[in-house]
Design a protein around this motif. Structure first.
Motif, PDB file in Angstrom:
ATOM      1  N   ASN A  59      -5.079   4.641  -2.886  1.00  0.00           N
ATOM      2  CA  ASN A  59      -5.256   3.440  -1.828  1.00  0.00           C
ATOM      3  C   ASN A  59      -5.412   2.116  -2.364  1.00  0.00           C
ATOM      4  O   ASN A  59      -4.714   1.150  -2.050  1.00  0.00           O
ATOM      5  CB  ASN A  59      -6.452   3.868  -0.807  1.00  0.00           C
ATOM      6  N   ARG A 116      -1.870   0.896  -3.890  1.00  0.00           N
ATOM      7  CA  ARG A 116      -0.846   0.505  -2.825  1.00  0.00           C
ATOM      8  C   ARG A 116      -1.325  -0.773  -2.063  1.00  0.00           C
ATOM      9  O   ARG A 116      -0.510  -1.379  -1.715  1.00  0.00           O
ATOM     10  CB  ARG A 116      -1.209   1.967  -1.655  1.00  0.00           C
ATOM     11  N   ALA A 117      -2.803  -0.863  -2.008  1.00  0.00           N
ATOM     12  CA  ALA A 117      -3.124  -2.272  -1.322  1.00  0.00           C
ATOM     13  C   ALA A 117      -2.956  -3.326  -2.164  1.00  0.00           C
ATOM     14  O   ALA A 117      -2.560  -4.338  -1.781  1.00  0.00           O
ATOM     15  CB  ALA A 117      -4.549  -2.098  -1.049  1.00  0.00           C
ATOM     16  N   THR A 118      -2.963  -3.248  -3.627  1.00  0.00           N
ATOM     17  CA  THR A 118      -2.850  -4.094  -4.494  1.00  0.00           C
ATOM     18  C   THR A 118      -1.273  -4.328  -4.626  1.00  0.00           C
ATOM     19  O   THR A 118      -0.926  -5.572  -4.619  1.00  0.00           O
ATOM     20  CB  THR A 118      -3.227  -3.682  -5.950  1.00  0.00           C
ATOM     21  N   TYR A 171      -0.538  -6.503  -1.437  1.00  0.00           N
ATOM     22  CA  TYR A 171      -0.834  -7.823  -1.356  1.00  0.00           C
ATOM     23  C   TYR A 171       0.053  -8.474  -2.332  1.00  0.00           C
ATOM     24  O   TYR A 171       0.356  -9.891  -2.027  1.00  0.00           O
ATOM     25  CB  TYR A 171      -2.087  -7.737  -1.902  1.00  0.00           C
ATOM     26  N   GLN A 176      -2.967 -10.399   7.417  1.00  0.00           N
ATOM     27  CA  GLN A 176      -2.681  -9.155   6.822  1.00  0.00           C
ATOM     28  C   GLN A 176      -2.899  -9.071   5.187  1.00  0.00           C
ATOM     29  O   GLN A 176      -3.506  -8.320   4.961  1.00  0.00           O
ATOM     30  CB  GLN A 176      -0.912  -8.909   6.998  1.00  0.00           C
ATOM     31  N   LEU A 234      -5.877  -7.259   3.463  1.00  0.00           N
ATOM     32  CA  LEU A 234      -5.710  -6.419   2.380  1.00  0.00           C
ATOM     33  C   LEU A 234      -6.617  -6.786   1.048  1.00  0.00           C
ATOM     34  O   LEU A 234      -7.196  -6.026   0.391  1.00  0.00           O
ATOM     35  CB  LEU A 234      -4.157  -6.609   1.776  1.00  0.00           C
ATOM     36  N   ASN A 244      -9.724  -5.469   1.711  1.00  0.00           N
ATOM     37  CA  ASN A 244     -10.067  -3.924   1.545  1.00  0.00           C
ATOM     38  C   ASN A 244     -10.122  -3.711  -0.178  1.00  0.00           C
ATOM     39  O   ASN A 244     -10.683  -2.848  -0.861  1.00  0.00           O
ATOM     40  CB  ASN A 244      -8.891  -3.249   1.935  1.00  0.00           C
ATOM     41  N   ILE A 245      -9.256  -4.358  -1.018  1.00  0.00           N
ATOM     42  CA  ILE A 245      -9.224  -4.220  -2.345  1.00  0.00           C
ATOM     43  C   ILE A 245     -10.649  -4.723  -3.122  1.00  0.00           C
ATOM     44  O   ILE A 245     -11.002  -3.930  -3.981  1.00  0.00           O
ATOM     45  CB  ILE A 245      -8.014  -5.286  -2.972  1.00  0.00           C
TER      46      ILE A 245
END
Length: 528
Positions: free
Chosen positions: A251, A254-256, A259, A272, A276, A279-280
């Motif tokens: 996860n 994917r988030a990185t 972003y 958005q 992100l 969350n990172i």
């Protein structure tokens, strides 16, 4: 979990509180003090510590006093963390505080119990009086003097773990439920050796000049490890934090990537992208803050302080004063820490080879004794500890409202030639503020009462037996930023989120402090 272990080490520093005195100083150097704390204006061999100038008025010859004390202390802290009703505050719905702990039975309030002990505290006073001079020696535990153990942590420890669970739940990474193994054990001794001389100026006045060398020897050992949390997929079962962090890696990747794509498209400031990035940060912070931390640090160091005193004795009156200069203490660390602990700046105080300032404050005392009858004396005294001027690591002394003060009262009655009874009390007033005090190291203003007997076997030998008990004031504090968790929120989610959580009451908590303290003493005085 950067805050957890440093919090525990602060708790160890409070060992000295099992004994009498200011924030960092022990004044009970003899069994006679435990019988009657108002010894500043008395003339006796125990005055080598409490009234050294007055010792010059003792008979010629060698006077020796050896004492052993034993002190015990219980500490109960009732802590509350969490919000029972949050329906009107959707953001805080995930913040369950202590209620989600594995052993907390769904309660937001729990009691943390701790014990401190100084099982054997010896002291030696000696004086050789000759032709108006008094050459004196005192060796005693001037600060610290015991060990302290927290087998199940404190509210300040557990609230951090509870926060991680609640914050992770709010982010959808975790589910309600947590546990952790937290342990701290400390030992602290400041051993003083005092040498000095008093001189009788005339039949009524004497003065004293001396100095104390202080050796500090401290040990702090502990850990915060085996953190476990429930996850959305674990169905209420607790999962090791390391496994959770491992499972977050896809996860995080994917988030990185997402972003970075938004940044490349010029959308770094979009809602958005900000979500992100939030969350990172949360996933990276979770991985770092849930690592096991181990502390194993010994500290050694020396300090020195000059001491001056004066005593005036005339008729039924005796008046005295003493001033101990500040003891500049610098302790050197000999540490074997885990790699995770070495990586945290907050643990720099315990970094191997580092030097740490832990001064003992200057102390001013004044005492008076009046002889009502040939066999009955009353005493009074005053102590002022210059705590605000003593340098400590982190230098939080400016948070104190005022310096510590003590007022002392006592009486001594010679029942017969062979038996003496004394009783006394003192009131200690600390300059605490809610910002200074914590469950990790707290002093509470109190009354202390001492009583005991002196048994004279002959003109040269005397036995002292004593009992001493403290009665503490109630102290309660409440805050919307419990244990400064807002700083932790800011580091992982930004200042805006921290302020929102503080303002909503999600980080609200309170502590109620209770303490019990008692000591026994036995001493032998002998004149050669």
């Amino acid at each position: 979990m950067k805050k957890l272990l440093i919090s525990g080490t602060c708790a160890m520093i409070s060992i000295a509180e099992a004994l009498a005195g200011g924030l960092n100083t022990n004044t009970n150097q003899s069994a006679e003090y435990l019988r009657n704390p108002a010894r500043d204006g008395a003339i006796g061999i125990d005055g080598v510590y409490s009234n050294p100038a007055g010792v010059a008025f003792l008979d010629s010859g060698l006077h020796v006093s050896f004492n052993i004390q034993s002190a015990q202390q219980e500490r109960n802290i009732t802590s509350t963390f969490g919000i029972p009703t949050v329906a009107e505050m959707p953001m805080t719905a995930a913040f369950g505080g202590f209620s989600r702990g594995a052993n907390n039975n769904g309660q937001f309030t729990k009691t943390f119990e701790g014990e401190a002990s100084a099982p054997i505290v010896p002291s030696l006073q000696a004086a050789y009086n000759w032709k108006g001079w008094s050459f004196q020696l005192n060796t005693a535990v001037t600060g610290g003097g015991g060990k302290c153990e927290f087998g199940k942590g404190l509210g300040s420890f557990e609230s951090n773990v509870a926060f991680l669970n609640s914050f992770g739940t709010m982010k959808g990474m975790l589910a309600p439920g947590y546990d952790a193994d937290i342990y701290m054990k400390g030992r602290q001794y400041y051993i003083g050796i005092t040498l000095g001389a008093a001189k009788k100026i005339n039949d009524n006045l004497s003065v004293y000049l001396g100095g104390r060398a202080l050796y500090g020897n401290c040990s702090y050992k502990g850990y915060v490890k085996n953190m476990q949390f429930a996850t959305p997929a674990s169905e209420g079962q607790l999962v090791p934090a390391s496994m959770i962090a491992k499972g977050m890696e896809p996860n995080l990747e994917r988030a990185t990537t997402a972003y970075q794509q938004l940044v490349a498209n010029g959308m770094a400031d979009s809602e958005q992208a900000q979500e992100l990035m939030s969350n990172i940060k949360a996933m990276k912070a979770f991985s770092t803050m849930t690592e096991d931390i181990v502390l194993d640090c010994d500290q050694y160091g020396w300090g020195f302080a000059p001491i001056i005193g004066i005593d005036f004795n005339k008729g039924k009156w005796n008046l005295s004063a003493r001033y101990e200069f500040k003891t500049k203490m610098e302790l050197k660390n000999d540490a074997v820490n885990s790699e995770s602990a070495n990586n945290f700046a907050v643990l720099n105080k315990f970094k191997d080879g580092a030097k740490v300032r832990e001064d003992l404050p200057a102390l001013l005392t004044a005492g008076v004794q009046y002889e009502i009858l040939d066999n009955l004396r009353i005493m009074g005294g005053y102590h002022l500890y210059f705590d605000k001027s003593a340098t400590q690591y982190g230098d939080h002394q400016d948070l104190l409202d005022k310096n510590t003060m003590e007022y002392l009262f006592g009486a001594e009655w010679d029942i017969c030639k062979y038996l003496q009874y004394s009783v006394g009390a003192h009131r200690t007033i600390f300059g605490n503020t809610d910002e200074y005090i914590s469950d990790m190291s707290y002093n509470i203003s109190n009354w202390c009462v001492g009583t005991g007997f002196g048994v004279r076997f002959n003109d040269r030998l005397k036995l002292n037996l004593s009992y001493y008990k403290s009665f503490y004031d109630d102290y309660n504090r409440e805050t919307n930023n419990y244990n400064n968790i807002g700083n932790l929120v800011e580091s992982v989610a930004g200042a805006e989120t921290a302020q929102q959580l503080i303002g909503s009451g999600a980080l609200k908590g309170c502590d109620s402090f209770e303490r019990k303290n008692w000591a026994f003493g036995v001493g032998i005085n002998y004149r050669f």
